[in-house]
Design an enzyme around this catalytic site. Sequence first.
Site, PDB file in Angstrom:
ATOM      1  N   LYS A 199       0.837  -1.214   0.000  1.00  0.00           N
ATOM      2  CA  LYS A 199       0.000   0.000   0.000  1.00  0.00           C
ATOM      3  C   LYS A 199       0.874   1.267   0.000  1.00  0.00           C
ATOM      4  CE  LYS A 199      -3.637  -2.470  -0.242  1.00  0.00           C
ATOM      5  NZ  LYS A 199      -4.622  -2.887   0.749  1.00  0.00           N
TER       6      LYS A 199
HETATM    7  C1  LIG Z   1      -5.700  -3.692   1.249  1.00  0.00           C
HETATM    8  C2  LIG Z   1      -7.138  -3.345   1.204  1.00  0.00           C
HETATM    9  C3  LIG Z   1      -7.985  -3.567   2.293  1.00  0.00           C
HETATM   10  C4  LIG Z   1      -7.568  -4.321   3.528  1.00  0.00           C
HETATM   11  O1  LIG Z   1      -6.421  -3.838   4.124  1.00  0.00           O
HETATM   12  P1  LIG Z   1      -5.548  -4.812   5.075  1.00  0.00           P
HETATM   13  O2  LIG Z   1      -4.585  -3.865   5.707  1.00  0.00           O
HETATM   14  O3  LIG Z   1      -4.885  -5.796   4.166  1.00  0.00           O
HETATM   15  O4  LIG Z   1      -6.463  -5.446   6.034  1.00  0.00           O
HETATM   16  C5  LIG Z   1      -9.295  -3.133   2.186  1.00  0.00           C
HETATM   17  N1  LIG Z   1      -9.750  -2.532   1.078  1.00  0.00           N
HETATM   18  C6  LIG Z   1      -8.974  -2.323  -0.001  1.00  0.00           C
HETATM   19  C7  LIG Z   1      -9.538  -1.638  -1.194  1.00  0.00           C
HETATM   20  C8  LIG Z   1      -7.640  -2.743   0.029  1.00  0.00           C
HETATM   21  O5  LIG Z   1      -6.873  -2.567  -1.052  1.00  0.00           O
END
Ligand SMILES: *Cc1c(COP(=O)(O)O)cnc(C)c1O
Length: 414
Positions: free
Chosen positions: A210
């Site tokens: 991310k």
């Molecule tokens: C990565 C992601 C999540 C979940 O995040 P985590 O930190 O992996 O729990 C939720 N929504 C979207 C759109 C994502 O890309």
Amino acid sequence: MGARLAIDGGTPVRETMLPYGHQWVNGDDIAAVVGVLRSDWLTTGPKVAEFEQVFAAFVGAREAAAVSSGTAALHAAMYAVGIRPGDSAHGITKNENIPRAEVIVPPMTFASTANCVVFQGGTPVFADVDPGTLLIDPAQVEAKITPRTKAIIAVDYTGQPCDYDALRAIADRHSLILVADACHALGGSYKGRPVGTLADLNAFSFHPVKPITTGEGGMVTTDDPELARRMRVFRNHGITSDHRQREQLGSWFYEMVDLGYNCRLTDFQCALGMSQLRKLPEFVRRRQAIAQCYDDAFANIPEVSPLVVCQGVSHAYHLYVIQLELEHLQADRAQVFAALRAEGIGVNVHYIPVHLHAFYQQHFDTGPGDCPVAEAAYERVLSLPIFPAMSASEIDTVITAVGKVVHHFRRDSN
Ligand SMILES: *Cc1c(COP(=O)(O)O)cnc(C)c1O
């Protein structure tokens, strides 16, 4: 006459697999974490509030609540807006007749966006996406509203903010809470307003792929101090004070006022988050520069269409997604995917539409035909590698490999 594809025994464009996303962690980040590891507080210490304040200031929101993942951020948001289990499973109410709250979500997302509604006993209702951007279509949202609808979760898919003016107008007209799943979009903006201020609650993830990372981690921003307070209770078992606050007061007393969870983020993760956040503007600039290289290259390849980017947005480019023009190719997406992987390009697919997952088909009676635009897009999307540490030659290998594979599968035009 094209070169032989690696999947057919030719020489691959790259020897090693280039991933679609990767973290950037440097000496500053490591020093920040080590500093906390040498201190008294590993969790629930001073770094948590510090990270929350720095993060809120960065996006321009009043409040930020740190949690253990993006999924926990979405779960905390559903709790804060008052989605409550209406069934007996949580032992809160035995009344099976309480209607389940509905929350409108897009199908083109990670499962968490819908799962968070189910965690709190609600029903996710899928509203289809726009075919150009693959962002939730405000007209489809409006069509799905019922007397049980409580909230809308918009997903800034790939890092492009949704049409928040249109979504806000719909939310206001029907007294709904607007939530942004901004897990892709930290560092982006919409009509000059930063991501993190565009909805009533804005959820972020700090997973390694991310925009910034804390290993695992998440955050929710809001301008409403009451919503922030509820999320801090939620992340700490439903208890109204934390260990450090009691320590400062010299008190042992605490009260559990509601059913919560342990979704806390540790102090060393918060230190990493602050160190990463300082680098975010540079990360986003690099992602945008890579996207520009791809846009320029694919303008000359008619079999490959990048997603539409709207006027007035600054795109954070968590993902760079292309749609294959399958009418012009003698291969389907699976064959193009396999051919690119064989060339050493770690392409991926985002996403399998959530309403097609077995869980939703079994428990919520969803299925093919519910969201035709997302289902058609799913057959032709591919995510190409994009991450801040990519070198110019790595970008070139992606462009070369896409050109090579598309050339091989091109239908003869006549
Ligand atoms: C990565 C992601 C999540 C979940 O995040 P985590 O930190 O992996 O729990 C939720 N929504 C979207 C759109 C994502 O890309």
